[in-house]
Design an enzyme around this catalytic site. Sequence first.
Site, PDB file in Angstrom:
ATOM      1  N   ASP A  81       0.834  -1.197   0.000  1.00  0.00           N
ATOM      2  CA  ASP A  81       0.000   0.000   0.000  1.00  0.00           C
ATOM      3  C   ASP A  81       0.877   1.259   0.000  1.00  0.00           C
ATOM      4  OD1 ASP A  81      -2.702   1.318   0.473  1.00  0.00           O
ATOM      5  OD2 ASP A  81      -1.524   2.108   2.147  1.00  0.00           O
ATOM      6  N   GLU A  93       0.803  -0.531  -5.212  1.00  0.00           N
ATOM      7  CA  GLU A  93      -0.213   0.496  -5.377  1.00  0.00           C
ATOM      8  C   GLU A  93       0.506   1.805  -5.690  1.00  0.00           C
ATOM      9  OE1 GLU A  93      -3.856   2.599  -2.912  1.00  0.00           O
ATOM     10  OE2 GLU A  93      -1.812   2.564  -2.181  1.00  0.00           O
TER      11      GLU A  93
END
Length: 963
Positions: free
Chosen positions: A594, A649
Amino acid sequence: MAACLSVRVTTDLPPGATLWLCGGCPALGGWDPARGLQLEGPPPTAGHITVFEATLHGKELPESFECKLVWKSDSAGLVWEDRPNRVVRLVDLPVPEDAPLLVVSWRPYALSADFAATQPATSDGDGATGQGSPAPPKAPWMGVIDSSTHGDPWLEAHRPSLAARAARATAQLCRLDEESAAIGRAPLGLDGVSSVYDSFGLVRQRRLAQAGWLFREWAPAALAASLVGDFNGWDTHAHRCAREEGGTWSIFLPDAEDGTPVIGHEARYKLCLVIPGSAPAADGEALSADECSRLGLAVSSPPPRRVWRLPAWARCCRPAGSDGTLEAVAWNPPPDRRHRWRHGRVRWHEAVVWAHEASAPGLSTIATAPDSSPQAAAGSAAAAATAATAATAAIAATSAAVPSDPSTGSAKAAAAGSATPTPRPAQGHAAGGLRIYECHAGLAGDEPRVHSYAELAERVLPRVAALGYNAVQLMGAVEHAYYASFGYLINGFFAPAGRSGDPEAFKAMVDVAHGLGLAVVIDLVHAHASSNVADGLNGYDGSDSCFFHEGGKGRHSAWGSRLFAYGRPPVTAFLLANLRFWVEEYRVDGFRFDGVTSMLYHHHGIGHAFTGSYDEYFGADVDGEAVSYLTLANLLCHCLDPPALTVAEDVSGMATLCRPVREGGVGFDFRLAMGVPDEWIRLVKDVSDEDWDVGHIAHVLTDRRWQEKCVAYAESHDQALVGDKTLAFRLMDAAMYSDMTALRPAPPVIERGIALHKLIRLLTHALGGEGWLGFMGNEFGHPEWLDFPREGNGWSYHYARRQYSLAADETLRYRFLEAFEAALHALAASGPCQWLVPGTSTYVSRKQNGDKVLVFERGTADGARGCLVFAVNLHPTQSFPDYRIGAPFEGEWRPVLTSDAGAFGGHDRVSTDTVHHATRCDAGSTFDDRPAEMQLYLPSRTAVVLAHASWFSAARASPAGAP
């Protein structure tokens, strides 16, 4: 006590090496390799994996013992020992036949830091460093991209930057060796550094044949440390820790004479630190002069303070009170409460990721091939309605089997017994490429409450497998105090989120997923950490730094969180060990990293509009330390056996982010195609259907870096969160509350919404990337939004759930969308062209904006037999009875999927029995640049997918029979 033990080791030893297992018990030679167990295997080959095996017969083994691997190379005069000692508990081992089986993946050669020393680059960014730039490293796993083979000549000007990037990663690993004392390890390179999780935190160990608890934490700015908890009445002086070199503190607590651990299972404990009175941390209580004297500390002004911390390496946490503050509990369940693994990790990485990439030394061969079967033929893909009906029936059966009372389900039942689904056969884990189902255990049901790992395993995972997904991405899997953070403000990096169950329940859930053929990917948040002090890493040792940068550099202005100092060896070790811990302790198969954009750049992407200029990717704004850490993290994940999948991401589009480390890339397997869902939302929200530009849609879906794989998605959890809307809710809005019944004709808003929902997902799936991701519930058009309990909504759980009952209700239209999803995955997994598998070709032949028609092909090297033609009519009103499209091959073509099928809520205007004849164009001419052409009926807001007759012939000849 076992009198028999089987051992299997996959390793990358050099030629001429022999392998031995020795240990701290007579059966294994008492640490003398010459008297240990020699493992047998084929002669090792340089750069390849070898499997060694042996069985120990007729010797008594204790219930728990330490062991280590030793390899010898007579030609090189080397002896390499596996450190630290591995602790083996027989009760934790699987018993596939008659003997417990110890399976070890040991990669000393690929993971070692035994390469030429390289000095770190002087630039803090990722740009060239001028005359002082280090030479490209000589490590076998590092290299510099060859732009002629990579296919991107624009990289040529940035070769110095790529060389500096590789050198910096090498230097960072060398610094880990040089400062290994700070992380409690002798120099062992990436292998040893990533293994430190077994000697940090509160862990069971043996010292001089004495079992007990080892407690170790890193707090360099602390003046004193002690272990406190229920076991000692929270006495801060009873168990004081000794300071080790590098700022670590440790204590060993031997078991009682009767073998009882001093700290009982589930007992609470904390790290108590004494910090300087001038330390930035604002919490704690001042020490008296007497206490300072007792601790041997000088009296200062202000006086030292005593603070309590949640240990950074804690493996199990629970809320301490109504405010949700976390506290650590010791986790050492009795044997009958420990989860017994029934299934291994999913081995599909090589087919999904490396199928069309050359192998490299140290990263080349996986010991076991992925599951496969000749029965994995086309089968149900041709009859889309049949596939959808079967999948819907399986999903409905799963729903019917779910107990209405959640208390009747348990983690143990999810892992063994009637609740355990039968593994999906035939297709193999990697069939059709990577298809990820994004889910959250707490949302795994209709009821407005936190759901359990057992409920996720029993209610959701069988549905996911029946839909045709082959991976689940677990959100909020790592411990976080604030539920509404969705798991993105981590407090306990080594603990599963306790709201949904304990560590054994988490293991049971992972085991069920593996039994279904689903790989388990977890959201990994190494971009930042919670700013909590009492139960986080912020101000951990009283300083403003420790794990983080100091001052503003160590704080994320938009997220209110702390930012890691990736260049500090103990921090790097902490994060790398965290990766390996989740793979080896919980058997997860990969990670979605992330916030990678925030990690890559000093500006963290805040207020920055990326233009795609390469200067953005290799300039001074790039955080070189973070890039080095991500490079080492990817290298580690890919050296594990089987390799762990890595997905980034990243919204910036950084060049080489998803190229292998050996080429000078950062090493991710995939990046998320984050611009695609944003574009769909823009079109649905701001542009009328008549003004959709099909050429622009095709461009957005295909605009990605060459040879850097993307996971495409039409929407994810981001679009489902409060403040935004899912595609279904944007398309149908309030009508979903009253008009989704299938008992009467649908009004126009529902007709439009269902049709476009299917087309958007099909276009994104088939054209948008080399992988697919869907968020839980969106496959059937889940209404409303997602909102976790928080002060702003009165701490309500009403929207913190997923209503799977909507899709199971035969009277509602949600089931049509779910059936289409199942048919789409069935075609992708077993049809003529598995378009998500790397290496398949794409050709967009028609972008007719007036007609709103988009035609494209996906193909393989099998020619006509491996080709699909997609014809998509996005026009809101116009149907075309004899629409001409180009075809790559002449002959007969038949529909294998149509979005207008009645099983998908359509009008059955296109028959899958219709045969379309493609004729070759006149000599020297083409149609839409294709050598053949055909005509077909193309209704409005409908997609038709066609396969060549040669594929149907091959399918009939296959063991699966005719479609």
